[in-house]
Design a protein around this motif. Structure first.
Motif, PDB file in Angstrom:
ATOM      1  N   ALA A 159       4.194   3.296  -2.045  1.00 31.12           N
ATOM      2  CA  ALA A 159       3.461   3.180  -0.781  1.00 31.12           C
ATOM      3  C   ALA A 159       4.206   4.030   0.233  1.00 31.12           C
ATOM      4  CB  ALA A 159       3.380   1.730  -0.326  1.00 31.12           C
ATOM      5  N   HIS A 163      -1.275   2.452   4.757  1.00 30.00           N
ATOM      6  CA  HIS A 163      -2.654   2.211   5.176  1.00 30.00           C
ATOM      7  C   HIS A 163      -3.561   1.800   4.012  1.00 30.00           C
ATOM      8  CE1 HIS A 163      -1.178   4.444   8.701  1.00 30.00           C
ATOM      9  NE2 HIS A 163      -2.091   3.762   9.355  1.00 30.00           N
ATOM     10  N   GLN A 164      -3.340   2.390   2.836  1.00 33.99           N
ATOM     11  CA  GLN A 164      -4.186   2.047   1.700  1.00 33.99           C
ATOM     12  C   GLN A 164      -3.984   0.587   1.292  1.00 33.99           C
ATOM     13  OE1 GLN A 164      -3.503   4.310  -1.888  1.00 33.99           O
ATOM     14  NE2 GLN A 164      -5.471   3.716  -2.772  1.00 33.99           N
ATOM     15  N   ASP A 167      -5.670  -1.673   3.849  1.00 35.47           N
ATOM     16  CA  ASP A 167      -7.123  -1.751   3.675  1.00 35.47           C
ATOM     17  C   ASP A 167      -7.490  -2.714   2.544  1.00 35.47           C
ATOM     18  OD1 ASP A 167      -7.403   0.059   5.720  1.00 35.47           O
ATOM     19  OD2 ASP A 167      -7.746   1.790   4.414  1.00 35.47           O
ATOM     20  N   ILE A 168      -6.760  -2.645   1.429  1.00 35.91           N
ATOM     21  CA  ILE A 168      -7.060  -3.501   0.282  1.00 35.91           C
ATOM     22  C   ILE A 168      -6.775  -4.963   0.615  1.00 35.91           C
ATOM     23  CG2 ILE A 168      -6.336  -4.086  -2.068  1.00 35.91           C
ATOM     24  CD1 ILE A 168      -5.950  -1.060  -2.526  1.00 35.91           C
ATOM     25  N   TRP A 260      -1.761  13.216   3.478  1.00 37.08           N
ATOM     26  CA  TRP A 260      -2.237  12.072   4.239  1.00 37.08           C
ATOM     27  C   TRP A 260      -1.114  11.476   5.087  1.00 37.08           C
ATOM     28  CZ3 TRP A 260      -6.378   9.780   6.008  1.00 37.08           C
ATOM     29  CH2 TRP A 260      -6.300   8.453   6.446  1.00 37.08           C
ATOM     30  N   ASN A 276       0.018  11.665  -0.038  1.00 31.70           N
ATOM     31  CA  ASN A 276       0.937  11.816   1.103  1.00 31.70           C
ATOM     32  C   ASN A 276       1.877  13.004   0.906  1.00 31.70           C
ATOM     33  OD1 ASN A 276       0.720   8.627   0.401  1.00 31.70           O
ATOM     34  ND2 ASN A 276       0.453   8.995   2.592  1.00 31.70           N
TER      35      ASN A 276
END
Length: 294
Positions: A159, A163-164, A167-168, A260, A276
């Motif tokens: 990670a 952000h991912q 969101d999950i 990203w 990223n």
């Protein structure tokens, strides 16, 4: 053909050695050579070689090793040994539910309607075969709840912005929210992700085997090349040259060329590369072939 500077020859030699050892298996020199051919002139060649030399490349075995460390920390946090059980304590037995009292469930950061990708498949395989987690204890973070003695640990290879995962967890992570019996275990994480997740989910404990900092971002790394005289070209700095190649030649959106979140990481896995990382490493266009496939 451009004449290589002596330092370029040394860089190629180091990269070749890394490719012929287990450190970067199965990344091969031929694949790197194909990618290098897209860089024109001595400045661009030096840039490309420095990027490849400084890759934070992790094989599946290295990911497993980092996960082992993080999972052990999670077991010690959620189910620490008592004075009476110290001699016979086994963190593996704790997490594989061979000890009474607590039940642990695990899963990659996907939900039941989306099959796991390469990283999810790797995580499931490692949990089952390397850490002896039974299939019945694998659960996606869908909208369900835990019993009072149940714990849920989301496991992922990395990670970086956070952000991912946010969101999950927000969309499908009621399994993890509203209590302190959930954790996130990461093979590798960036301090930005840790900070972001701690801010949004302070009750969820995060464990990682390897931590990256802002010093690992491309902008900071490239400044180090200049300071250490690894970059001998005074008329242009590495990050400006990189942006020019990504925007003017590869045709990428200039603001997205560092990947990203704008971290500009140099991270790659045996099974892929996070978005990223530098876009020239993983993005394909009509004018550009990446070093890694996503």
């Amino acid at each position: 053909m451009d004449v290589l500077l002596p330092d370029d020859t040394k860089l190629k030699h180091i990269i070749r050695l890394l490719c012929t050892t287990k450190v970067r298996a199965p990344l091969g020199m031929e694949k790197i050579k194909t990618w290098l051919k897209q860089f024109v002139g001595p400045e661009e060649q030096r840039l490309a070689l420095l990027i490849v030399r400084n890759l934070i490349y992790r094989t599946s075995g290295q990911i497993e090793s980092s996960l082992r460390q993080a999972l052990k920390e999670a077991a010690l946090h959620f189910s620490p040994p008592t004075l009476e059980s110290m001699d016979r304590y086994s963190w593996r037995d704790v997490l594989s539910n061979k000890q009474p009292g607590r039940t642990f469930y695990f899963g990659p950061p996907v939900h039941e309607y989306t099959p796991p990708g390469k990283s999810g498949e790797l995580i499931i395989r490692l949990l089952q075969h390397s850490f002896n987690i039974g299939r019945s204890y694998l659960r996606y973070p869908t909208d369900s709840i835990l019993d009072d003695d149940d714990y849920y640990i989301m496991v992922d290879d990395g990670a970086f912005s956070g952000h991912q995962l946010e969101d999950i967890i927000r969309a499908h992570g009621s399994l993890m929210r509203g209590h302190e019996r959930a954790g996130i275990v990461l093979s590798i994480a960036h301090e930005s992700a840790i900070h972001h997740l701690n801010q949004n989910f302070p009750e969820i404990k995060i464990f990682c085997g390897e931590l990256l900092t802002n010093k690992d971002n491309f902008e900071e790394v490239s400044k180090g090349w200049v300071e250490k005289k690894l970059w001998p070209y005074a008329d242009i700095d590495p990050i400006t040259l990189y942006r020019d190649i990504a925007y003017k030649r590869a045709g990428f959106v200039e603001s997205e060329s560092l990947g990203w979140g704008g971290l500009g990481l140099l991270v790659a896995y045996e099974h892929g590369v996070p978005d990223n990382s530098l876009q020239l490493l993983w993005q394909r266009s009509d004018n550009w072939n990446p070093l890694f496939e996503r």
